[in-house]
Design a protein around this motif. Structure first.
Motif, PDB file in Angstrom:
ATOM      1  N   PRO A  98      -4.674   3.275   8.296  1.00 39.53           N
ATOM      2  CA  PRO A  98      -5.968   3.416   8.973  1.00 39.53           C
ATOM      3  C   PRO A  98      -6.425   2.141   9.672  1.00 39.53           C
ATOM      4  N   ARG A  99      -5.904   0.988   9.212  1.00 43.73           N
ATOM      5  CA  ARG A  99      -6.244  -0.303   9.812  1.00 43.73           C
ATOM      6  C   ARG A  99      -5.105  -1.267   9.506  1.00 43.73           C
ATOM      7  N   PHE A 100      -5.051  -2.358  10.227  1.00 45.08           N
ATOM      8  CA  PHE A 100      -3.989  -3.340  10.012  1.00 45.08           C
ATOM      9  C   PHE A 100      -4.332  -4.237   8.819  1.00 45.08           C
ATOM     10  N   GLY A 101      -3.289  -4.665   8.109  1.00 42.70           N
ATOM     11  CA  GLY A 101      -3.518  -5.533   6.959  1.00 42.70           C
ATOM     12  C   GLY A 101      -2.316  -5.585   6.047  1.00 42.70           C
ATOM     13  N   GLY A 102      -2.578  -5.871   4.756  1.00 43.13           N
ATOM     14  CA  GLY A 102      -1.523  -5.968   3.763  1.00 43.13           C
ATOM     15  C   GLY A 102      -1.145  -4.604   3.216  1.00 43.13           C
ATOM     16  N   PRO A 103      -0.253  -4.557   2.223  1.00 43.80           N
ATOM     17  CA  PRO A 103       0.185  -3.288   1.649  1.00 43.80           C
ATOM     18  C   PRO A 103      -0.964  -2.429   1.125  1.00 43.80           C
ATOM     19  N   GLU A 104      -2.072  -3.063   0.748  1.00 48.97           N
ATOM     20  CA  GLU A 104      -3.191  -2.315   0.164  1.00 48.97           C
ATOM     21  C   GLU A 104      -3.849  -1.365   1.160  1.00 48.97           C
ATOM     22  N   VAL A 105      -3.624  -1.546   2.458  1.00 52.16           N
ATOM     23  CA  VAL A 105      -4.279  -0.669   3.441  1.00 52.16           C
ATOM     24  C   VAL A 105      -3.557   0.685   3.568  1.00 52.16           C
ATOM     25  N   LEU A 106      -2.345   0.783   3.062  1.00 55.93           N
ATOM     26  CA  LEU A 106      -1.594   2.033   3.165  1.00 55.93           C
ATOM     27  C   LEU A 106      -2.226   3.100   2.273  1.00 55.93           C
ATOM     28  N   GLU A 107      -2.383   4.301   2.807  1.00 53.88           N
ATOM     29  CA  GLU A 107      -3.022   5.390   2.069  1.00 53.88           C
ATOM     30  C   GLU A 107      -2.128   6.624   2.083  1.00 53.88           C
ATOM     31  N   LEU A 108      -1.757   7.106   0.885  1.00 57.29           N
ATOM     32  CA  LEU A 108      -1.014   8.355   0.777  1.00 57.29           C
ATOM     33  C   LEU A 108      -2.023   9.496   0.697  1.00 57.29           C
ATOM     34  N   ARG A 109      -2.042  10.334   1.719  1.00 53.16           N
ATOM     35  CA  ARG A 109      -3.037  11.409   1.779  1.00 53.16           C
ATOM     36  C   ARG A 109      -2.346  12.767   1.818  1.00 53.16           C
ATOM     37  N   ASP A 110      -3.021  13.750   1.238  1.00 53.40           N
ATOM     38  CA  ASP A 110      -2.604  15.148   1.368  1.00 53.40           C
ATOM     39  C   ASP A 110      -3.270  15.751   2.607  1.00 53.40           C
ATOM     40  N   ASN A 111      -2.755  16.901   3.002  1.00 48.76           N
ATOM     41  CA  ASN A 111      -3.374  17.692   4.067  1.00 48.76           C
ATOM     42  C   ASN A 111      -3.499  16.938   5.396  1.00 48.76           C
ATOM     43  N   VAL A 112      -2.502  16.137   5.711  1.00 49.22           N
ATOM     44  CA  VAL A 112      -2.446  15.487   7.020  1.00 49.22           C
ATOM     45  C   VAL A 112      -1.862  16.490   8.016  1.00 49.22           C
ATOM     46  N   PRO A 113      -2.526  16.731   9.140  1.00 50.62           N
ATOM     47  CA  PRO A 113      -2.042  17.746  10.084  1.00 50.62           C
ATOM     48  C   PRO A 113      -0.635  17.467  10.600  1.00 50.62           C
ATOM     49  N   VAL A 114       0.131  18.533  10.755  1.00 49.62           N
ATOM     50  CA  VAL A 114       1.447  18.459  11.389  1.00 49.62           C
ATOM     51  C   VAL A 114       1.309  19.037  12.799  1.00 49.62           C
ATOM     52  N   PRO A 115       1.496  18.243  13.845  1.00 47.80           N
ATOM     53  CA  PRO A 115       1.339  18.767  15.210  1.00 47.80           C
ATOM     54  C   PRO A 115       2.354  19.876  15.497  1.00 47.80           C
ATOM     55  N   ASP A 116       1.985  20.768  16.406  1.00 49.34           N
ATOM     56  CA  ASP A 116       2.914  21.801  16.843  1.00 49.34           C
ATOM     57  C   ASP A 116       4.130  21.161  17.508  1.00 49.34           C
ATOM     58  N   LEU A 117       5.255  21.826  17.386  1.00 49.22           N
ATOM     59  CA  LEU A 117       6.481  21.322  17.995  1.00 49.22           C
ATOM     60  C   LEU A 117       6.516  21.594  19.492  1.00 49.22           C
ATOM     61  N   LYS A 118       6.989  20.612  20.249  1.00 50.32           N
ATOM     62  CA  LYS A 118       7.348  20.843  21.639  1.00 50.32           C
ATOM     63  C   LYS A 118       8.718  21.528  21.669  1.00 50.32           C
ATOM     64  N   PRO A 119       9.102  22.113  22.799  1.00 45.99           N
ATOM     65  CA  PRO A 119      10.385  22.826  22.869  1.00 45.99           C
ATOM     66  C   PRO A 119      11.592  21.971  22.503  1.00 45.99           C
ATOM     67  N   ASN A 120      11.529  20.650  22.751  1.00 45.10           N
ATOM     68  CA  ASN A 120      12.688  19.788  22.500  1.00 45.10           C
ATOM     69  C   ASN A 120      12.602  19.036  21.179  1.00 45.10           C
ATOM     70  N   GLU A 121      11.712  19.462  20.262  1.00 43.69           N
ATOM     71  CA  GLU A 121      11.495  18.709  19.035  1.00 43.69           C
ATOM     72  C   GLU A 121      12.030  19.432  17.803  1.00 43.69           C
ATOM     73  N   VAL A 122      12.225  18.630  16.748  1.00 45.82           N
ATOM     74  CA  VAL A 122      12.754  19.113  15.477  1.00 45.82           C
ATOM     75  C   VAL A 122      11.809  18.675  14.363  1.00 45.82           C
ATOM     76  N   LEU A 123      11.458  19.597  13.481  1.00 46.13           N
ATOM     77  CA  LEU A 123      10.647  19.286  12.300  1.00 46.13           C
ATOM     78  C   LEU A 123      11.594  19.039  11.133  1.00 46.13           C
ATOM     79  N   VAL A 124      11.535  17.852  10.553  1.00 46.76           N
ATOM     80  CA  VAL A 124      12.472  17.451   9.503  1.00 46.76           C
ATOM     81  C   VAL A 124      11.721  17.265   8.193  1.00 46.76           C
TER      82      VAL A 124
END
Length: 386
Positions: free
Chosen positions: A57-83
């Motif tokens: 969400p912001r720049f900084g040290g390791p403490e700024v990293l956030e593991l969140r649930d329910n993060v949106p997955v964008p729709d695929l474009k025709p040339n994309e792969v969901l892995v």
């Protein structure tokens, strides 16, 4: 926005081809706990609509990293792969981005998802994707400027950025390969166009990119010399380097003899640039990973920084072409289907590997970044997904 091949990856909401709906619905890899989609609501698209992800969400040290649930997955474009991710590696670029490197490019895209490498299974494909199919194990890497990375249950890559996972290696080992090896491939094969019998100098052969460069050069039939720390000498020699110079105890300018057709400098400080330039043959290629486009843009802003970087690169190219008769390049990773398939082939043959020193579960991503920041773990670290 483009600069010397660099482009900001803009997230899209283009709809998925509905003709693939039945295939997605029948795909067991989508029915995983922790991801909203078929069995968790949001079934209008037939694929995962939200999942876990590590957000910046912001720049900084390791403490700024956030593991969140329910993060949106964008729709695929025709040339994309969901892995569906099984393992993703931590690259030095991830640490630098988290701390603010490339701020001028990435700040407008916050919150970001870090991560370039991935190994996992295909969960869905766009309408124009033919070479990989749902359920297939794949590996690949995103461009350095991608805003939605791979630290997520479901990552999105273009069809040019994925290939079948090497059958003989695990997801952990496969995830350590693509970004580093493609960076080396881009320099050696796409830029310098190395051929059998040529001499290649790899400055900094102990890191993932340098070690990949040694192996790719050896596989191409080149004679390889490298500079490494003492702890990496035996590994470099075992990978096929004809000579490994310990830069911590030896004077590299004295120890390295002869002229080279190509130099890949993974360190990129004035001392290593001087060394690389001076040992090249006329017509040879010097390539550094430490281009200054991002740092100048961060310092002066995009409007001033990018033209300054362009002018600086052009100045050096003209200078060294005139004074030494050599070609000077800033190099970076780009999607290269030919390169990725060659990396897959060599990995399956046991001729290309980036050793993994330790793994962490994705829920301990902060601990993994902290260990890398403090250099507690000098080698490659991989994040695993349950």
């Amino acid at each position: 926005m483009r600069f010397m091949g660099l482009s900001i990856a803009l997230l899209s909401n283009e709809s998925v081809d509905l003709s693939l709906m039945k295939a997605y619905i029948s795909c067991p890899s989508l029915r995983k706990i922790g991801c909203s989609g078929l069995e968790f609501g949001g079934i209008s698209r037939g694929i995962a609509t939200s999942c876990r992800a590590v957000l910046l969400p912001r720049f900084g040290g390791p403490e700024v990293l956030e593991l969140r649930d329910n993060v949106p997955v964008p729709d695929l474009k025709p040339n994309e792969v969901l892995v569906r991710a099984r393992a993703v590696s931590i690259n030095p670029l991830d640490l630098r981005m988290r701390a603010g490197y490339g701020r001028s490019l990435f700040e407008p895209l916050l919150p970001l998802i870090l991560g370039r490498d991935i190994s996992g299974e295909v969960a869905a494909v766009g309408s124009s994707v033919r070479l990989v199919t749902v359920g297939q194990e794949v590996f690949g890497a995103l461009h350095p400027t991608a805003g939605r990375g791979t630290y997520t249950d479901y990552a999105i890559l273009s069809k040019e950025q994925v290939a079948k996972k090497p059958a003989t290696v695990t997801h952990v080992d496969a995830s350590a390969l693509p970004f580093a090896a493609l960076t080396a491939w881009r320099a050696l094969r796409s830029t310098a166009r190395i051929t059998a019998g040529q001499r290649v100098l790899v400055i900094g052969g102990g890191g993932a990119v340098g070690f990949s460069a040694i192996q790719l050069s050896v596989a191409a039939g080149c004679h390889v010399v490298t500079t490494v720390g003492g702890e990496s000498i035996q590994r470099a020699l075992a990978a096929g380097a004809e000579e490994a110079v310990d830069y911590t105890t030896e004077d590299c300018e004295v120890a390295i003899k002869g002229n080279f057709d190509a130099v890949l400098d993974t360190i990129g400080v004035p001392e290593t640039e001087k060394l690389g330039i001076n040992v090249l043959k006329r017509g040879g290629h010097y390539m550094t990973l430490q281009g200054e486009a991002a740092s100048l843009s961060d310092h002066y802003g995009l409007a001033i920084g990018l033209p300054m970087a362009t002018a600086l690169l052009l100045k050096k190219q003209i200078q060294y072409r005139y004074s030494h008769g050599i070609e000077y390049w800033w190099t970076f990773m780009r999607a290269d289907p030919e390169g990725l398939h060659e990396i897959q082939r060599l990995a399956e043959l046991g001729k290309l590997k980036v050793p993994v020193e330790r793994t962490f579960p994705i829920v301990k991503v902060r601990e993994a970044h902290e260990a890398k920041d403090k250099r507690v773990i000098p080698g490659k670290v991989v994040l695993e997904f349950d």
